[in-house]
Motif scaffolding. Structure first.
Motif, mmCIF file in Angstrom:
data_model
loop_
_atom_site.group_PDB
_atom_site.id
_atom_site.type_symbol
_atom_site.label_atom_id
_atom_site.label_comp_id
_atom_site.label_asym_id
_atom_site.label_seq_id
_atom_site.Cartn_x
_atom_site.Cartn_y
_atom_site.Cartn_z
ATOM 1 N N ILE A 91 23.233 23.567 64.453
ATOM 2 C CA ILE A 91 21.769 23.506 64.401
ATOM 3 C C ILE A 91 21.354 22.880 63.078
ATOM 4 N N GLN A 92 20.095 22.484 62.979
ATOM 5 C CA GLN A 92 19.576 21.961 61.711
ATOM 6 C C GLN A 92 19.402 23.076 60.690
ATOM 7 N N GLY A 93 18.972 24.253 61.135
ATOM 8 C CA GLY A 93 18.863 25.398 60.247
ATOM 9 C C GLY A 93 17.718 25.304 59.254
ATOM 10 N N ASP A 94 17.827 26.093 58.194
ATOM 11 C CA ASP A 94 16.791 26.213 57.170
ATOM 12 C C ASP A 94 16.570 24.868 56.471
ATOM 13 N N ARG A 95 15.326 24.413 56.466
ATOM 14 C CA ARG A 95 15.005 23.124 55.866
ATOM 15 C C ARG A 95 14.587 23.236 54.397
ATOM 16 N N MET A 109 23.976 29.354 57.324
ATOM 17 C CA MET A 109 24.199 27.982 57.770
ATOM 18 C C MET A 109 25.660 27.585 57.593
ATOM 19 N N LEU A 110 26.260 27.966 56.473
ATOM 20 C CA LEU A 110 27.670 27.651 56.261
ATOM 21 C C LEU A 110 28.549 28.341 57.298
ATOM 22 N N ILE A 137 42.276 18.191 67.654
ATOM 23 C CA ILE A 137 41.086 18.916 67.237
ATOM 24 C C ILE A 137 40.082 17.890 66.739
ATOM 25 N N LEU A 138 38.870 17.968 67.264
ATOM 26 C CA LEU A 138 37.795 17.068 66.866
ATOM 27 C C LEU A 138 36.604 17.911 66.438
ATOM 28 N N SER A 139 35.937 17.512 65.371
ATOM 29 C CA SER A 139 34.785 18.259 64.870
ATOM 30 C C SER A 139 33.620 17.314 64.636
ATOM 31 N N THR A 140 32.421 17.808 64.905
ATOM 32 C CA THR A 140 31.224 17.010 64.663
ATOM 33 C C THR A 140 30.700 17.313 63.273
ATOM 34 N N THR A 141 30.809 16.351 62.387
ATOM 35 C CA THR A 141 30.112 16.426 61.117
ATOM 36 C C THR A 141 28.815 15.655 61.300
ATOM 37 N N SER A 142 28.467 14.745 60.425
ATOM 38 C CA SER A 142 27.200 14.035 60.525
ATOM 39 C C SER A 142 27.192 12.931 59.482
ATOM 40 N N ALA A 143 26.294 11.973 59.659
ATOM 41 C CA ALA A 143 26.037 11.054 58.554
ATOM 42 C C ALA A 143 25.637 11.841 57.311
ATOM 43 N N ALA A 144 25.017 13.008 57.531
ATOM 44 C CA ALA A 144 24.664 13.901 56.420
ATOM 45 C C ALA A 144 25.887 14.533 55.783
ATOM 46 N N GLY A 145 27.030 14.417 56.403
ATOM 47 C CA GLY A 145 28.278 14.873 55.812
ATOM 48 C C GLY A 145 28.946 13.809 54.972
ATOM 49 N N LEU A 146 28.338 12.617 54.942
ATOM 50 C CA LEU A 146 28.879 11.509 54.166
ATOM 51 C C LEU A 146 27.940 11.072 53.047
ATOM 52 N N LEU A 147 26.637 11.257 53.265
ATOM 53 C CA LEU A 147 25.626 10.800 52.304
ATOM 54 C C LEU A 147 24.527 11.834 52.171
ATOM 55 N N GLY A 148 23.887 11.873 51.017
ATOM 56 C CA GLY A 148 22.679 12.666 50.872
ATOM 57 C C GLY A 148 21.490 11.930 51.467
ATOM 58 N N GLY A 149 20.450 12.675 51.823
ATOM 59 C CA GLY A 149 19.220 12.057 52.312
ATOM 60 C C GLY A 149 19.077 11.998 53.812
ATOM 61 N N TYR A 150 20.120 12.359 54.551
ATOM 62 C CA TYR A 150 20.022 12.323 56.006
ATOM 63 C C TYR A 150 19.431 13.604 56.583
ATOM 64 N N GLY A 154 21.026 22.591 53.159
ATOM 65 C CA GLY A 154 22.053 23.425 53.759
ATOM 66 C C GLY A 154 22.895 22.670 54.760
ATOM 67 N N TYR A 155 22.254 21.890 55.603
ATOM 68 C CA TYR A 155 22.955 21.104 56.618
ATOM 69 C C TYR A 155 23.870 20.076 55.956
ATOM 70 N N THR A 156 23.373 19.408 54.933
ATOM 71 C CA THR A 156 24.152 18.380 54.234
ATOM 72 C C THR A 156 25.397 18.988 53.601
ATOM 73 N N ALA A 157 25.236 20.124 52.916
ATOM 74 C CA ALA A 157 26.381 20.775 52.273
ATOM 75 C C ALA A 157 27.402 21.240 53.308
ATOM 76 N N ALA A 158 26.924 21.850 54.397
ATOM 77 C CA ALA A 158 27.822 22.366 55.424
ATOM 78 C C ALA A 158 28.583 21.244 56.117
ATOM 79 N N LYS A 159 27.913 20.145 56.377
ATOM 80 C CA LYS A 159 28.575 19.036 57.063
ATOM 81 C C LYS A 159 29.565 18.319 56.143
ATOM 82 N N HIS A 160 29.275 18.257 54.833
ATOM 83 C CA HIS A 160 30.270 17.743 53.895
ATOM 84 C C HIS A 160 31.528 18.610 53.912
ATOM 85 N N ALA A 161 31.352 19.927 54.003
ATOM 86 C CA ALA A 161 32.494 20.836 53.981
ATOM 87 C C ALA A 161 33.411 20.646 55.184
#
Length: 280
Positions: A91-95, A109-110, A137-150, A154-161
């Motif tokens: 989910i997008q979670g807390d903004r 969120m984590l 095993i395949l996992s969905t990260t995000s463009a937000a897991g590669l760059l800030g600003g997407y 919380g979502y950005t940090a979790a997807k980077h992890a």
């Protein structure tokens, strides 16, 4: 080419809608038996009914480690083995931003976005080792897991992890024939996006078309992503065609993370608010 997942058994979390649903239906079309997991029981049951015999639904809160363990056990009980684990739910979670976010919200969120991926790796890898079969095993990260600003903090940090989990898993699990990769979607228009803006169901299709038109400018390929785009990439990475690929984080984003561009979060939010004004 058909039958690319013939006789494979896959679990897909978040499989009742969006990327998960598109992937589940693509996997079934390619010969797989699929267990989808979701907290939306009604939607999950509807998907199961459409694919009787080839797909089963299991209610599962992926933020709960024991639920993920039970999910893997259900797949084994139902189809006899496991070949693919697709950690997709999220989910997008807390903004909230840096000065407003609460520790409890960030931790939640984590647990959902990153902890669920760890749980999926753990229980799938245990089963793959019991079978002595290897697995994907395949996992969905995000463009937000590669760059800030997407997306939000919380979502950005979790997807980077998630990227870190994939790379650690590649190091530890490859000797057992277990591959771990991730997909990093860019702006992908799906029904979940409509619900996150509170768009009534009768306007959901119009909302998606509206957002897709606005988001066409956010990446070099001049259209927004759709769930089928992610499903196509997932099919390849989970198939035997990718047997020598592990530790990869594949952007599926129309080239968006390859360039410097505008802030997609702002564009989507403004377009959503504009649509709601015109629809009211």
């Amino acid at each position: 080419m058909n039958g690319r997942l013939q006789d494979k058994v896959a679990i897909i979390t978040g499989g009742a809608s969006g990327i998960g649903l598109a992937s589940a239906e693509r996997f079934v079309a390619e010969g797989a038996k699929v267990v989808i997991a979701d907290i939306n029981d009604a939607a999950g049951r509807q998907v199961e009914a459409r694919h009787a015999g080839a797909l089963r639904f299991r209610s599962c809160d992926v933020a709960v480690d024991a639920d993920v363990e039970a999910l893997v056990a259900f797949a084994i009980e139902t189809f006899g083995r496991l070949d693919i684990m697709f950690n997709n739910a999220g989910i997008q979670g807390d903004r909230a931003g840096f000065t407003e976010i609460e520790a409890t919200s960030f931790d939640a969120m984590l647990r959902l976005l990153t902890g669920s991926v760890l749980s999926g790796h753990k229980y799938a890898a245990r089963q793959f080792r019991r079978q002595n079969s290897g697995g994907a095993i395949l996992s969905t990260t995000s463009a937000a897991g590669l760059l800030g600003g997407y997306s939000n903090l919380g979502y950005t940090a979790a997807k980077h992890a998630i990227v870190g989990i994939v790379r650690a898993a590649t190091f530890e699990l490859a000797p057992y024939g277990i591959r771990s990769n991730a997909i990093a979607p860019g702006v992908t228009v799906s029904p979940i996006m409509a619900s996150s803006f509170g768009v009534p169901a009768e306007h959901a299709d119009a909302f998606q078309d509206f957002i897709a038109e606005r988001c066409a400018v956010l990446q070099p390929v001049p259209r927004a992503g759709r769930p089928r785009d992610i499903a196509n990439a997932a099919l390849f990475l989970c198939s035997d065609e990718a047997e020598w690929i592990s530790g990869v984080v594949l952007p599926v984003d129309g080239g968006g993370t390859a360039i410097t561009h505008c802030d997609p979060t702002t564009v989507v939010a403004q377009a959503g608010m504009e649509f709601m004004k015109t629809a009211s």
